[in-house]
Motif scaffolding. Structure first.
Motif, mmCIF file in Angstrom:
data_model
loop_
_atom_site.group_PDB
_atom_site.id
_atom_site.type_symbol
_atom_site.label_atom_id
_atom_site.label_comp_id
_atom_site.label_asym_id
_atom_site.label_seq_id
_atom_site.Cartn_x
_atom_site.Cartn_y
_atom_site.Cartn_z
ATOM 1 N N VAL A 400 -8.476 -0.535 4.167
ATOM 2 C CA VAL A 400 -8.159 -0.656 2.792
ATOM 3 C C VAL A 400 -9.444 0.165 2.161
ATOM 4 N N VAL A 401 -9.475 0.790 0.503
ATOM 5 C CA VAL A 401 -10.600 1.312 0.234
ATOM 6 C C VAL A 401 -10.670 0.163 -0.813
ATOM 7 N N GLN A 402 -11.825 0.160 -1.321
ATOM 8 C CA GLN A 402 -12.244 -0.360 -2.456
ATOM 9 C C GLN A 402 -13.862 -1.546 -2.863
ATOM 10 N N ALA A 403 -14.198 0.276 -3.401
ATOM 11 C CA ALA A 403 -15.784 -0.824 -3.104
ATOM 12 C C ALA A 403 -16.517 -1.473 -4.617
ATOM 13 N N LEU A 404 -15.800 -2.539 -5.307
ATOM 14 C CA LEU A 404 -15.501 -2.558 -6.034
ATOM 15 C C LEU A 404 -16.394 -4.669 -6.302
ATOM 16 N N GLY A 405 -16.520 -4.974 -6.844
ATOM 17 C CA GLY A 405 -16.616 -6.280 -7.034
ATOM 18 C C GLY A 405 -16.602 -7.272 -6.766
ATOM 19 N N LEU A 406 -16.316 -8.616 -6.494
ATOM 20 C CA LEU A 406 -15.685 -10.058 -6.430
ATOM 21 C C LEU A 406 -14.297 -10.224 -6.290
ATOM 22 N N GLY A 407 -14.383 -10.098 -8.070
ATOM 23 C CA GLY A 407 -12.974 -10.003 -8.999
ATOM 24 C C GLY A 407 -12.182 -9.357 -8.554
ATOM 25 N N ASP A 408 -12.763 -7.855 -8.307
ATOM 26 C CA ASP A 408 -11.636 -6.913 -8.031
ATOM 27 C C ASP A 408 -10.973 -7.512 -6.757
ATOM 28 N N PHE A 409 -11.737 -7.944 -5.959
ATOM 29 C CA PHE A 409 -11.625 -8.000 -4.241
ATOM 30 C C PHE A 409 -10.916 -9.238 -4.632
ATOM 31 N N LEU A 410 -11.211 -10.346 -5.346
ATOM 32 C CA LEU A 410 -9.621 -11.557 -5.002
ATOM 33 C C LEU A 410 -8.415 -11.348 -6.041
ATOM 34 N N CYS A 411 -8.826 -10.241 -6.623
ATOM 35 C CA CYS A 411 -6.830 -9.413 -7.485
ATOM 36 C C CYS A 411 -6.947 -8.694 -6.708
ATOM 37 N N ALA A 412 -6.854 -8.095 -5.432
ATOM 38 C CA ALA A 412 -6.094 -7.385 -4.079
ATOM 39 C C ALA A 412 -5.272 -8.432 -3.799
ATOM 40 N N THR A 413 -6.003 -9.364 -2.997
ATOM 41 C CA THR A 413 -5.601 -10.159 -2.330
ATOM 42 C C THR A 413 -4.061 -10.823 -2.070
ATOM 43 N N PRO A 414 -3.185 -10.667 -3.120
ATOM 44 C CA PRO A 414 -1.825 -10.905 -2.970
ATOM 45 C C PRO A 414 -0.958 -9.695 -2.320
ATOM 46 N N ALA A 415 -2.082 -7.728 -2.928
ATOM 47 C CA ALA A 415 -1.759 -7.150 -2.862
ATOM 48 C C ALA A 415 -1.837 -7.531 -0.468
ATOM 49 N N LEU A 416 -2.771 -7.571 -0.241
ATOM 50 C CA LEU A 416 -3.221 -7.307 1.654
ATOM 51 C C LEU A 416 -2.169 -8.766 2.038
ATOM 52 N N ARG A 417 -1.623 -9.332 2.098
ATOM 53 C CA ARG A 417 -0.670 -10.457 2.011
ATOM 54 C C ARG A 417 0.473 -10.439 2.347
ATOM 55 N N ALA A 418 0.919 -9.310 1.677
ATOM 56 C CA ALA A 418 2.259 -8.638 1.378
ATOM 57 C C ALA A 418 2.151 -6.974 2.458
ATOM 58 N N LEU A 419 1.113 -6.583 2.746
ATOM 59 C CA LEU A 419 0.565 -5.577 3.216
ATOM 60 C C LEU A 419 1.223 -6.645 5.427
ATOM 61 N N ARG A 420 0.107 -7.840 5.163
ATOM 62 C CA ARG A 420 0.400 -8.295 6.509
ATOM 63 C C ARG A 420 2.056 -8.739 6.043
ATOM 64 N N ASP A 421 2.725 -9.642 5.328
ATOM 65 C CA ASP A 421 3.859 -9.931 6.127
ATOM 66 C C ASP A 421 4.494 -8.970 6.165
ATOM 67 N N ARG A 422 4.413 -7.470 5.860
ATOM 68 C CA ARG A 422 5.293 -6.115 6.219
ATOM 69 C C ARG A 422 5.204 -5.481 7.093
ATOM 70 N N PHE A 423 3.439 -5.824 8.228
ATOM 71 C CA PHE A 423 3.389 -5.021 9.117
ATOM 72 C C PHE A 423 2.537 -6.314 10.105
ATOM 73 N N PRO A 424 3.339 -7.229 10.293
ATOM 74 C CA PRO A 424 3.025 -8.443 11.664
ATOM 75 C C PRO A 424 2.166 -7.805 12.520
ATOM 76 N N GLY A 425 1.074 -8.150 12.477
ATOM 77 C CA GLY A 425 0.519 -8.100 13.735
ATOM 78 C C GLY A 425 -1.031 -6.604 13.363
ATOM 79 N N VAL A 426 -0.541 -6.704 12.801
ATOM 80 C CA VAL A 426 -1.439 -4.931 11.964
ATOM 81 C C VAL A 426 -3.366 -5.563 11.858
ATOM 82 N N SER A 427 -3.750 -5.118 12.288
ATOM 83 C CA SER A 427 -5.351 -5.435 12.318
ATOM 84 C C SER A 427 -6.032 -4.138 10.728
ATOM 85 N N LEU A 428 -6.365 -4.921 10.610
ATOM 86 C CA LEU A 428 -6.692 -4.330 8.866
ATOM 87 C C LEU A 428 -8.438 -4.645 8.600
#
Length: 587
Positions: A400-428
Motif C-alpha cells: 500500500v502506497v501513501q506518503a502523507l501524514g498521520l491523519g491520512d494514515f488513520l483515515c486509511a485504517t478502515p480500508a486496511l482492515r477490510a483488505l486483511r479481512d478479504r485476504f486472510p494471512g496476507v503480508s501487508l
C-alpha cells in the motif's frame, strides 16, 4: 535462506540428486530442508576468517572428492559481499561443466554462467532465487519454509513441559544471542525485557546454543521468572519451539529466519550491521527495531562504538511485543497443542483475521480506540460499491502506497482492515512517510513499514535517483501480488505504483478515462470523505466495507504517560478542552 532456491530446483526435477556443501554450522539446517539428498560438511577456505591452517593438500582432497562424485552442475550461492569465483575454481578443477554464481567482478572463465547486476540490498532469498532463475529453473514459491517432523514437535512439547511452560498455552521465546557481538542487544536489557513480559503474565523461554551459555545465563540472572533452555534440542526440535511460540523476540540471527519460515510473528532488535532489505522477514508479521546511525550498515562483527544502533529502551521492546500480542497477530493456534493424527495437519495456519484463539488474560486490557465516524448504512454501502475485479493470482503480498501524514494514515485504517479481512494471512507492506511512521509501525494492520523513497512530481518527497533505483529494484524482485495506491488522485502517484512491478495494481485515476499505468482504477471524487474513499477503492477487490472509524491502538504505557502529563491539572474542576493549533501545511 537457501530453501526457496532448493525447492525451485527440486520441484521440476524430482529425481535429480541435490548435494549441499555446507559448513558444520550450516549443515545443522539440512534436516529442515527436504529437498537436500546429501550433505558434504566442509570448512571452506574461501569463507575462512583466518582460523584454518595453510594446507593446500586439504583443498586438493576436496577437489578430488568433487571430481569422483561427477556432478553435472554447481550452483554457488553467496551473499552480496562474497565472491563465487574461489568455489567456482574448485568446481572447475573438479570437472563440473555448469558452474553458476552471482558475480560483481571479473573471473575469466571460472564460471560458466554469471548472474550480473544483482543489487547489494537485494534480499538474500531473492539473490538465491535469481541465480536458479538464471540457469532456467522456474520459481513457484519465493517464501521460506522448513519441514518439521511430528517427532520433533512431540519432543518440543516435552521440553516445554520440563521447564514449566504449558505447551498448549501462549508463551514467548526470547533468544538473546547472535554469532557476532555487533548484533547482540545487551544482556542486561534483555533481562529487563524478559522481566517486564513476565510481570505482565507472559511465560518466557530464554534459548541459546552451548557457546551462548554465558550470555543467556546473564540474562536469566536478571530475569529469574523466565525459563531457560541451552543446547538441549536438535535443530528440528528448536524449529518446532519457534513454530509453537506466540511470539519470538531476537536479534537479526537464526530465530528470525526460522520465525519467517514457520510463520511465527517476531520482534527483532535489528542491529545496524546489515540492511533490513537483505535479511528481514517477508512472510510473517514483524517489528524491526533499530536506531538510525550514520555508520549503518557497517558489516562489522564487533562494534567499536558501543552499539548505538541498539540503544532501545526495554519498555519500547515490550510495547512492540504487546502490540502484536493483543492484536491477535501473535496468537495463532499452537501446533504443539495438537497431537499427530487428530485431523488437520499440525502446521501453524495463517492468521484468519478473527478473534485470538486464546483469551489474552495474561496481559492487561488493551483497547483499539476509534476516532469519529459511523458505520455504513445499507443504502450508503450499496451506493459506494464499485464494479468488482479479481487480481490475476492468489494474493499473499500487498503493498500500500501513501506518503502523507498521520491523519491520512488513520483515515486509511478502515480500508486496511477490510483488505486483511478479504485476504486472510496476507503480508501487508505500507510504503509511507516518516510523518506517519510511528502510527504505521504500531498498527496491527501493517506487517512492514518502508519509507517512501521519493518520486518525481511529489513535491513533499523529492526523488533521490540512487535511493529510488535501489528501492524499485528490491520491490520488483519481491514482486507484490497487489499494490494499492492510497496517496491521491493518481495523476503522479500512479507512476510510482506502476514502477513497483507488482503483479496487479489498483488505485484512483484523475479522469474518467482508464489509466494504462494500473491494472484497475476508479475515477477520483474530490469531495469524498477520506475513510469512505479508500473503502470504496478496496471494495473493488471484494474487501467488504465494514467499520469506518479510523483506529489508533493505545497501550497501557500510553495511558500511563498521559496520566503523568495530566497529573498537574488534577486539582482543576470542570472539563478539559484539547486545542491543537498546528498543521503540517501552513496554509
Amino acid at each position: 535462506m537457501l530453501g526457496p532456491a532448493l525447492r525451485a530446483m527440486k520441484e521440476p526435477s524430482p529425481t535429480a540428486r541435490l548435494t549441499l556443501l555446507a559448513s558444520p554450522a550450516g549443515a545443522l539446517a539440512a534436516p529442515l530442508l527436504p529437498w537436500v539428498d546429501e550433505v558434504i560438511v566442509w570448512r571452506s577456505v574461501w569463507q575462512d576468517l583466518g582460523h584454518l591452517p595453510f594446507d593446500p593438500a586439504r583443498e586438493a582432497d576436496l577437489i578430488a572428492d568433487l571430481r569422483v562424485r561427477a556432478f553435472d552442475a554447481a550452483l554457488i550461492f553467496t551473499s552480496f559481499s562474497q565472491t563465487p569465483h574461489a568455489a567456482g575454481y574448485a568446481c572447475y578443477q573438479a570437472g563440473i561443466p555448469l558452474r553458476a554464481g552471482a558475480s560483481k567482478e571479473f573471473g575469466g572463465g571460472v564460471l560458466s554462467t554469471e548472474l550480473r547486476g544483482a543489487p547489494d540490498d537485494l534480499h538474500q532469498a531473492e539473490r538465491n532465487l535469481k541465480l536458479v532463475e538464471a540457469v532456467g529453473y522456474p520459481v513457484r514459491d519465493r517464501f521460506l519454509t522448513v519441514a518439521i517432523e511430528d517427532s520433533a514437535r512431540a519432543r518440543a512439547r516435552r521440553v516445554l513441559a520440563g521447564v514449566g511452560i504449558d505447551p498448549a498455552a501462549p508463551w514467548l521465546l526470547v533468544h538473546p544471542g547472535a554469532s557476532a557481538s555487533a548484533r547482540r542487544y545487551p544482556a542486561v536489557r534483555w533481562a529487563e525485557v524478559a522481566t517486564l513480559l513476565g510481570e505482565r503474565g507472559w511465560p518466557v523461554l530464554l534459548t541459546g546454543v552451548e557457546k551462548e551459555r554465558a550470555e543467556v545465563e546473564r540474562v536469566a540472572a536478571g530475569a529469574p521468572s523466565a525459563a531457560m533452555l541451552i543446547g538441549e534440542t536438535t535443530m528440528a526440535e528448536y524449529a518446532a519451539l519457534v513454530e509453537s511460540a506466540a511470539l519470538v523476540l531476537c536479534g537479526n540471527t537464526l530465530p528470525m529466519h526460522l520465525a519467517d519460515a514457520t510463520r511465527t510473528p517476531v520482534v527483532v532488535l535489528y542491529s545496524g550491521t546489515d540492511l533490513e532489505s537483505q535479511w528481514a522477514p517477508r512472510s510473517v508479521p514483524s517489528r524491526l527495531l533499530r536506531v538510525e546511525t550514520p555508520c549503518h550498515p557497517c558489516n562489522l562483527f564487533a562494534c567499536p562504538i558501543g552499539l548505538p544502533c541498539l540503544d532501545i529502551a526495554p519498555e519500547r521492546v515490550v510495547a512492540e511485543a504487546e502490540a502484536m500480542l493483543v492484536s491477535g497477530q501473535a496468537l495463532t493456534p499452537n501446533p504443539l497443542s495438537r497431537c499427530a493424527g487428530d485431523g488437520a495437519p499440525p502446521g501453524k495456519p495463517d492468521r484468519d483475521g478473527g478473534e485470538p484463539p486464546w483469551p489474552i488474560s495474561p496481559s492487561p486490557a488493551h483497547r483499539e480506540r476509534g476516532l469519529g465516524g459511523e458505520g455504513f448504512s445499507s443504502a450508503t454501502e450499496s451506493a459506494l460499491m464499485p464494479p468488482s475485479w479479481s487480481p490475476p493470482a492468489p494474493v499473499q503480498r500487498i503493498a500500500v502506497v501513501q506518503a502523507l501524514g498521520l491523519g491520512d494514515f488513520l483515515c486509511a485504517t478502515p480500508a486496511l482492515r477490510a483488505l486483511r479481512d478479504r485476504f486472510p494471512g496476507v503480508s501487508l507492506t505500507f510504503i509511507g512517510s516518516p510523518w506517519a511512521e510511528e502510527a504505521i509501525r504500531r498498527s496491527s494492520l501493517v506487517d512492514r513499514y518502508l519509507p517512501f523513497p521519493g518520486w518525481p512530481g511529489i513535491a513533499e518527497w523529492p526523488a533521490d535517483p540512487g535511493r529510488l533505483d535501489a528501492f524499485l529494484a528490491a520491490a520488483r524482485a519481491e514482486r507484490s501480488d497487489l499494490a494499492v495506491q492510497m496517496h491521491g488522485s493518481g495523476a503522479v502517484s500512479n507512476g510510482f505504483l506502476d514502477a513497483l512491478g507488482a503483479s496487479a495494481t489498483l488505485g484512483f485515476r484523475p479522469s474518467d478515462k482508464p489509466d494504462a499505468r494500473l491494472s484497475w482504477s476508479l475515477p477520483w471524487i474530490e469531495d469524498e470523505p477520506e475513510p469512505l474513499r479508500w473503502l470504496r477503492l478496496v471494495a473493488t477487490v471484494g474487501a467488504e466495507p465494514g467499520e469506518t472509524r479510523p483506529a489508533f491502538p493505545l497501550l497501557p504505557t500510553d495511558e500511563a504517560a498521559a496520566a503523568r502529563l495530566l497529573a498537574p491539572l488534577a486539582s482543576r474542576t470542570g472539563s478539559l478542552v484539547a486545542l491543537h493549533a498546528g498543521a503540517k501545511d501552513p496554509a
